[in-house]
Design a protein around this motif. Structure first.
Motif, PDB file in Angstrom:
ATOM      1  N   GLU A  66       0.819  -1.211   0.000  1.00  0.00           N
ATOM      2  CA  GLU A  66       0.000   0.000   0.000  1.00  0.00           C
ATOM      3  C   GLU A  66       0.854   1.262   0.000  1.00  0.00           C
ATOM      4  OE1 GLU A  66      -2.401  -0.629   3.442  1.00  0.00           O
ATOM      5  OE2 GLU A  66      -3.873  -1.882   2.375  1.00  0.00           O
ATOM      6  N   ASP A  72       3.569   1.499  -1.657  1.00  0.00           N
ATOM      7  CA  ASP A  72       4.278   1.490  -2.928  1.00  0.00           C
ATOM      8  C   ASP A  72       5.737   1.078  -2.792  1.00  0.00           C
ATOM      9  OD1 ASP A  72       4.153   1.698  -5.648  1.00  0.00           O
ATOM     10  OD2 ASP A  72       4.605   3.823  -5.718  1.00  0.00           O
ATOM     11  N   ALA A  93       3.444  -5.073 -10.306  1.00  0.00           N
ATOM     12  CA  ALA A  93       2.325  -5.811  -9.710  1.00  0.00           C
ATOM     13  C   ALA A  93       2.871  -7.035  -8.991  1.00  0.00           C
ATOM     14  CB  ALA A  93       1.322  -6.238 -10.795  1.00  0.00           C
ATOM     15  N   GLU A 102      -7.361   3.927  -6.413  1.00  0.00           N
ATOM     16  CA  GLU A 102      -5.904   4.102  -6.373  1.00  0.00           C
ATOM     17  C   GLU A 102      -5.175   3.136  -7.303  1.00  0.00           C
ATOM     18  OE1 GLU A 102      -7.660   3.309  -3.681  1.00  0.00           O
ATOM     19  OE2 GLU A 102      -7.659   5.049  -2.343  1.00  0.00           O
ATOM     20  N   TYR A 103      -5.888   2.169  -7.843  1.00  0.00           N
ATOM     21  CA  TYR A 103      -5.263   1.146  -8.672  1.00  0.00           C
ATOM     22  C   TYR A 103      -5.835   1.184 -10.087  1.00  0.00           C
ATOM     23  CZ  TYR A 103      -3.849  -0.868  -4.185  1.00  0.00           C
ATOM     24  OH  TYR A 103      -3.314  -1.059  -2.937  1.00  0.00           O
ATOM     25  N   SER A 157      -6.518  -1.751 -13.440  1.00  0.00           N
ATOM     26  CA  SER A 157      -6.426  -3.112 -13.974  1.00  0.00           C
ATOM     27  C   SER A 157      -6.028  -3.004 -15.436  1.00  0.00           C
ATOM     28  CB  SER A 157      -7.776  -3.826 -13.869  1.00  0.00           C
ATOM     29  OG  SER A 157      -7.997  -4.327 -12.592  1.00  0.00           O
ATOM     30  N   ILE A 217      -2.911  -5.997 -11.765  1.00  0.00           N
ATOM     31  CA  ILE A 217      -3.423  -4.973 -10.852  1.00  0.00           C
ATOM     32  C   ILE A 217      -2.238  -4.110 -10.450  1.00  0.00           C
ATOM     33  CG2 ILE A 217      -4.630  -4.496  -8.693  1.00  0.00           C
ATOM     34  CD1 ILE A 217      -6.336  -5.985 -10.674  1.00  0.00           C
ATOM     35  N   LEU A 274      -0.610  -0.387  -8.880  1.00  0.00           N
ATOM     36  CA  LEU A 274      -0.799   0.806  -8.068  1.00  0.00           C
ATOM     37  C   LEU A 274      -0.356   2.010  -8.886  1.00  0.00           C
ATOM     38  CD1 LEU A 274      -1.572   1.965  -5.295  1.00  0.00           C
ATOM     39  CD2 LEU A 274       0.800   1.671  -4.599  1.00  0.00           C
ATOM     40  N   GLU A 275      -1.289   2.570  -9.640  1.00  0.00           N
ATOM     41  CA  GLU A 275      -0.996   3.675 -10.550  1.00  0.00           C
ATOM     42  C   GLU A 275      -2.301   4.389 -10.871  1.00  0.00           C
ATOM     43  OE1 GLU A 275       0.739   6.093 -11.612  1.00  0.00           O
ATOM     44  OE2 GLU A 275       2.380   4.812 -12.301  1.00  0.00           O
TER      45      GLU A 275
END
Length: 240
Positions: A91, A93, A145, A165-166, A168, A177, A179-180
């Motif tokens: 979470e 990053d 990922a 916040e994510y 796909s 998935i 985090l971007e």
């Protein structure tokens, strides 16, 4: 490209081990060793740092607490004896999560992930630095990922869906998935090949099967066209 590293750990033995590992890897430069979070903050303030090896259990402030206070931070690898912080690390990053005792082989796995990610970031600022020398940068994108960095061909991407916040990223092979933000991917991806069609969707123009009404058909997937994007989408598609 020289990557400046800082080690943060309250145990001298742990700092010494990682320092030895860093000196054994060409391209890494040890820029500092810190015993606690305040030392880290001072070091980051005084010089640019690319990679931080960060212990979690430190006096006064944990590594997790430290990261939450930083508005701008280097690429981070957690080095810890505790497994339970893995999800929190994701979470925050964090690029990798290495459990002590850390072997040199495991260290290199983490460093390779970090180096790939740092190069990818520098590519976006400097077009003369290539993250993948054997292949044009414009033909691939690196996606982080599952604590890995995947090199994905742009032609393999079907569409991208935003999830707060994510995002796909759906490809012909699998789903990632990441985090971007969708906005950032919209800026990175070549506009001639990818198009924002909805506040929650970016599509690969070449993969569109059909357009009807305010819907795009991509295989079995129906993607809505947002009202704010409709005019531009139809104009661009009908001009192809």
């Amino acid at each position: 490209m020289l990557i400046k590293c800082v080690i943060a750990d309250d145990e001298q033995y742990a700092r010494k081990l990682l320092a030895d590992y860093v000196t054994r890897v060409p391209g890494l430069e040890l820029a500092g060793q810190c015993k606690n979070a305040m030392d880290v903050i001072k070091t980051l303030h005084n010089q640019p740092v690319d990679l931080l090896f960060l212990d979690i259990q430190m006096p006064d402030m944990t590594g997790v607490e430290l990261l939450k206070t930083l508005s701008s931070k280097p690429v981070v690898i957690f080095t810890t004896a505790y497994k339970e912080y893995a999800i929190e690390g994701y979470e925050l990053d964090v690029i990798d999560y290495m459990l002590k005792p850390i072997s040199f082989e495991r260290f290199m796995q983490g460093v390779n992930k970090a180096v790939d990610f740092i190069r990818m970031k520098k590519n976006q600022k400097d077009p003369h630095i290539l993250s993948i020398p054997s292949e044009p940068v414009s033909e691939t994108i690196n996606l982080k990922a599952d604590y890995k960095i995947y090199r994905v061909k742009l032609d393999d991407i079907l569409y991208i869906e935003g999830l707060k916040e994510y995002v796909s990223v759906f490809t012909i092979i699998k789903r990632y998935i990441v985090l971007e933000s969708l906005k950032r991917l919209e800026e990175i991806l070549p506009a001639g090949r990818f198009m924002r069609v909805h506040k929650s969707y970016i599509v690969n123009i070449k993969k569109i099967n059909a357009l009807y009404g305010n819907t795009i058909e991509m295989g079995d997937k129906e993607i809505p066209i947002g009202k704010l994007y409709a005019e531009e989408v139809k104009k661009k598609l009908f001009s192809l």
